[in-house]
Write a protein that holds these residues in place. Structure first.
Motif, PDB file in Angstrom:
ATOM      1  N   HIS A  24       4.388  -2.547   1.609  1.00 35.89           N
ATOM      2  CA  HIS A  24       3.522  -3.171   0.604  1.00 35.89           C
ATOM      3  C   HIS A  24       2.100  -2.617   0.719  1.00 35.89           C
ATOM      4  CE1 HIS A  24       1.235  -6.468  -1.337  1.00 35.89           C
ATOM      5  NE2 HIS A  24       2.310  -6.557  -2.108  1.00 35.89           N
ATOM      6  N   ARG A  25       1.592  -2.496   1.947  1.00 37.21           N
ATOM      7  CA  ARG A  25       0.252  -1.926   2.157  1.00 37.21           C
ATOM      8  C   ARG A  25       0.204  -0.473   1.703  1.00 37.21           C
ATOM      9  NH1 ARG A  25       0.619  -4.922   6.967  1.00 37.21           N
ATOM     10  NH2 ARG A  25       1.359  -3.074   8.077  1.00 37.21           N
ATOM     11  N   ASP A  26       1.261   0.282   1.999  1.00 36.56           N
ATOM     12  CA  ASP A  26       1.320   1.685   1.593  1.00 36.56           C
ATOM     13  C   ASP A  26       1.311   1.817   0.075  1.00 36.56           C
ATOM     14  OD1 ASP A  26       1.398   2.385   4.262  1.00 36.56           O
ATOM     15  OD2 ASP A  26       3.551   2.827   4.278  1.00 36.56           O
ATOM     16  N   LEU A  27       2.065   0.959  -0.594  1.00 37.77           N
ATOM     17  CA  LEU A  27       2.082   0.983  -2.053  1.00 37.77           C
ATOM     18  C   LEU A  27       0.710   0.628  -2.619  1.00 37.77           C
ATOM     19  CD1 LEU A  27       5.492  -0.603  -3.102  1.00 37.77           C
ATOM     20  CD2 LEU A  27       4.661   1.673  -3.650  1.00 37.77           C
ATOM     21  N   ASP A  28       0.061  -0.341  -2.004  1.00 38.98           N
ATOM     22  CA  ASP A  28      -1.275  -0.726  -2.439  1.00 38.98           C
ATOM     23  C   ASP A  28      -2.227   0.467  -2.342  1.00 38.98           C
ATOM     24  OD1 ASP A  28      -2.903  -2.721  -3.493  1.00 38.98           O
ATOM     25  OD2 ASP A  28      -3.674  -3.282  -1.519  1.00 38.98           O
ATOM     26  N   ALA A  29      -2.151   1.207  -1.245  1.00 41.43           N
ATOM     27  CA  ALA A  29      -2.992   2.389  -1.060  1.00 41.43           C
ATOM     28  C   ALA A  29      -2.638   3.475  -2.073  1.00 41.43           C
ATOM     29  CB  ALA A  29      -2.842   2.921   0.358  1.00 41.43           C
ATOM     30  N   ALA A  33      -5.137   4.980  -4.849  1.00 48.70           N
ATOM     31  CA  ALA A  33      -5.405   6.421  -4.900  1.00 48.70           C
ATOM     32  C   ALA A  33      -5.093   6.977  -6.280  1.00 48.70           C
ATOM     33  CB  ALA A  33      -4.581   7.144  -3.845  1.00 48.70           C
ATOM     34  N   LEU A  34      -4.011   6.516  -6.861  1.00 51.24           N
ATOM     35  CA  LEU A  34      -3.603   6.995  -8.179  1.00 51.24           C
ATOM     36  C   LEU A  34      -4.615   6.595  -9.256  1.00 51.24           C
ATOM     37  CD1 LEU A  34      -1.108   8.589  -9.099  1.00 51.24           C
ATOM     38  CD2 LEU A  34      -0.060   6.431  -9.734  1.00 51.24           C
ATOM     39  N   THR A  35      -5.084   5.370  -9.201  1.00 53.59           N
ATOM     40  CA  THR A  35      -6.033   4.907 -10.220  1.00 53.59           C
ATOM     41  C   THR A  35      -7.435   5.485 -10.009  1.00 53.59           C
ATOM     42  OG1 THR A  35      -6.423   2.876  -8.961  1.00 53.59           O
ATOM     43  CG2 THR A  35      -4.815   2.775 -10.744  1.00 53.59           C
ATOM     44  N   SER A  36      -7.785   5.796  -8.778  1.00 48.90           N
ATOM     45  CA  SER A  36      -9.119   6.352  -8.529  1.00 48.90           C
ATOM     46  C   SER A  36      -9.239   7.789  -9.024  1.00 48.90           C
ATOM     47  CB  SER A  36      -9.461   6.278  -7.038  1.00 48.90           C
ATOM     48  OG  SER A  36      -8.652   7.146  -6.296  1.00 48.90           O
ATOM     49  N   VAL A  37      -8.118   8.481  -9.133  1.00 55.39           N
ATOM     50  CA  VAL A  37      -8.124   9.853  -9.622  1.00 55.39           C
ATOM     51  C   VAL A  37      -8.527   9.893 -11.095  1.00 55.39           C
ATOM     52  CG1 VAL A  37      -6.640  11.841 -10.113  1.00 55.39           C
ATOM     53  CG2 VAL A  37      -6.447  10.641  -7.939  1.00 55.39           C
ATOM     54  N   GLY A  38      -8.138   8.892 -11.832  1.00 57.77           N
ATOM     55  CA  GLY A  38      -8.501   8.839 -13.250  1.00 57.77           C
ATOM     56  C   GLY A  38      -7.367   9.286 -14.151  1.00 57.77           C
ATOM     57  N   ALA A  39      -6.887  10.495 -13.960  1.00 56.23           N
ATOM     58  CA  ALA A  39      -5.781  11.003 -14.766  1.00 56.23           C
ATOM     59  C   ALA A  39      -4.482  10.733 -14.005  1.00 56.23           C
ATOM     60  CB  ALA A  39      -5.946  12.497 -15.014  1.00 56.23           C
ATOM     61  N   TYR A  40      -3.761   9.712 -14.426  1.00 57.60           N
ATOM     62  CA  TYR A  40      -2.535   9.349 -13.724  1.00 57.60           C
ATOM     63  C   TYR A  40      -1.435   9.036 -14.732  1.00 57.60           C
ATOM     64  CZ  TYR A  40      -4.371   4.694 -14.769  1.00 57.60           C
ATOM     65  OH  TYR A  40      -4.887   3.599 -15.410  1.00 57.60           O
ATOM     66  N   LEU A  45       2.672   4.576 -12.295  1.00 53.78           N
ATOM     67  CA  LEU A  45       1.863   3.454 -11.840  1.00 53.78           C
ATOM     68  C   LEU A  45       2.592   2.132 -12.080  1.00 53.78           C
ATOM     69  CD1 LEU A  45      -0.871   2.567 -10.671  1.00 53.78           C
ATOM     70  CD2 LEU A  45      -1.707   2.418 -13.014  1.00 53.78           C
ATOM     71  N   GLN A  46       3.215   2.002 -13.229  1.00 52.35           N
ATOM     72  CA  GLN A  46       3.970   0.791 -13.556  1.00 52.35           C
ATOM     73  C   GLN A  46       5.140   0.598 -12.583  1.00 52.35           C
ATOM     74  OE1 GLN A  46       5.739   0.848 -17.465  1.00 52.35           O
ATOM     75  NE2 GLN A  46       5.739  -1.379 -17.605  1.00 52.35           N
TER      76      GLN A  46
END
Length: 72
Positions: A24-29, A33-40, A45-46
């Protein structure tokens, strides 16, 4: 439910609980990381979020199973 559980079952539940919490923690990270990149990829993500919710449900079940029932 705790009274009916053997020590072996309790140990298995505890080990699974720790493994799921780590995942769960790994998925949260990964989601962060995916959303901070911007283009995902929104679909990716869903899927990650859906998996995270499923893990949360299983974690809650295991925590409830390991917690003794208290009659108020």
């Amino acid at each position: 439910m705790t009274k009916d559980m053997s020590e072996e079952e309790r140990a298995e539940f505890t080990a699974e609980l720790e493994r799921l919490r780590e995942e769960h923690r790994d998925l949260d990270a990964a989601i962060e990381a995916l959303t901070s990149v911007g283009a995902y990829d929104r679909l990716q993500l869903q899927r990650l979020k859906k998996r995270k919710l499923a893990l949360r449900d299983r974690i809650t079940f295991l925590e409830d199973a390991l917690t003794p029932d208290i009659i108020a």
